[in-house]
Scaffold this motif. Structure first.
Motif, short mmCIF file in Angstrom:
data_model
loop_
_atom_site.label_atom_id
_atom_site.label_comp_id
_atom_site.label_asym_id
_atom_site.label_seq_id
_atom_site.Cartn_x
_atom_site.Cartn_y
_atom_site.Cartn_z
N LEU A 1 0.83 -1.19 0.00
CA LEU A 1 0.00 0.00 0.00
C LEU A 1 0.88 1.25 0.00
N GLY B 1 -7.65 2.18 0.50
CA GLY B 1 -6.22 2.13 0.22
C GLY B 1 -5.95 1.77 -1.22
N GLY C 1 -2.35 0.86 -3.99
CA GLY C 1 -0.93 0.57 -4.01
C GLY C 1 -0.53 -0.27 -5.20
N ALA D 1 -6.62 -0.37 5.84
CA ALA D 1 -5.56 -0.02 4.89
C ALA D 1 -4.44 0.84 5.46
N ALA E 1 -6.79 6.21 -3.76
CA ALA E 1 -7.14 5.82 -2.40
C ALA E 1 -8.34 6.60 -1.86
#
Length: 338
Positions: A34, A65, A67, A114, A139
């Motif tokens: 993340l 979140g 990533g 997250a 996010a």
């Protein structure tokens, strides 16, 4: 890896930065590094201990979140290492109608969220991040963005030429304004700050109302439209519901989302709602399919979330305090890692 945990009752002060081993993905799972998270009002309520009985301790907070895929487990074909991804609010609600089973696994509530450097996601709970968005922007989508998408498009069914009323300048309300404009609707937006009202106009609000200087904003909205608005995105709760009822046209919809405004100042105008055959529609985020649809819409319009401020991972407590202040316009985000 490092992660933030809510270690018990006590609010923001009960958040602690801890070390844990990096988990490994099993069959059908994806390990995500993340890089960004965002805070919703729901997350603030959770940390304060006011978001239902399913909360567990210790709890990694935050539902939202985004990533980069670090590794994919056996049987995962949709994602490979290096893919940029965003996680869904409800891991088990992939599509279709909501149910208790589908809505059980909400990140940052019933399951860990997250605010961590690494997290395992079921592959079916991830969508690829739109290429034009940064991870910080991505996010911001899963909770506030999908809630607004559900309120305006999926459940509200807004079409070009209709009118939507949004309340305030939090994440859901700003997203709702953007989505309504993408749909070709007219938007009336409220705020108590003239500075924020100017920013609402810059985002495309057609009409703005200061609810402090115009406390009967619902009546004013009805006068402006001549018949009332097609949809109110109600984030205040019962404290603003009376004016929302006044603002909504006969046969219109009130998308009921938030609890920001407290108790009503007077008896609720429920008879007026009945006589005008208005629909009070509860909205609780949405499915993975809804997140994907919203991501596609943003990509098509090259639209971006409004990010007010980004905090460092080490400053997560300060981010929660800032969210609590109500000073933000749009989303409050946290950058994770370098």
């Amino acid at each position: 890896m490092k992660c933030w945990e809510l270690q018990g009752p006590g609010g923001i002060d009960a958040l602690a930065l801890v070390d844990k081993p990096v988990p490994q993905p099993g069959r059908g799972e994806v390990l995500v590094r993340l890089t960004a998270a965002s805070i919703n009002y729901r997350d603030l309520l959770t940390v304060r201990g006011g978001y239902g009985s399913r909360q567990k301790f210790p709890l990694v907070p935050l539902s939202d979140g985004a990533g980069i895929v670090e590794a994919a487990g056996e049987g995962v074909a949709a994602f490979t290492a290096g893919d940029r991804v965003t996680g869904s609010f409800f891991e088990s609600w992939t599509g279709g109608e909501p149910s208790e089973t589908k809505m059980r696994a909400a990140l940052g509530g019933a399951v860990d969220g997250a605010l961590t450097e690494y997290r395992i996601f079921p592959a079916h709970a991830l969508v690829k991040t739109p290429a034009h968005l940064s991870d910080i922007e991505a996010a911001c989508l899963p909770c506030a963005g999908v809630t607004a998408w559900s309120a305006v498009m999926k459940l509200g069914g807004i079409r070009p030429g209709q009118t939507v009323l949004t309340q305030g300048t939090g994440g859901v309300s700003i997203f709702a304004l953007q989505i309504a404009k993408m749909a070709g609707a007219r938007v009336i937006s409220t705020s108590s700050s003239e500075e924020k009202i100017e920013r609402l106009r810059a985002l495309g609000a057609d009409v703005t109302l200061n609810y402090k200087t115009t406390p009967d904003w619902g009546k004013k909205a009805r006068e402006i439209t001549g018949q009332g608005v097609d949809l109110v995105v109600e984030v205040g709760g019962v404290g603003t519901l009376n004016e929302s009822i006044r603002a909504t046209k006969i046969g219109g919809t009130i998308a009921f989302i938030g609890v920001l405004a407290g108790a009503p100042a007077s008896e609720l105008r429920l008879p007026l709602m009945v006589m005008q055959q208005q629909r009070l529609q509860g909205v609780t985020v949405g499915s993975v399919d809804d997140l994907q649809a919203f991501a596609h819409a943003l990509a098509q319009h090259q639209a971006r979330p409004v990010v007010d401020r980004v905090f460092a991972f080490a400053d997560a407590r300060e981010a929660f305090h800032y969210m609590s202040s109500g000073a933000h316009f749009g989303k409050v985000a946290i950058a994770i890692g370098e």
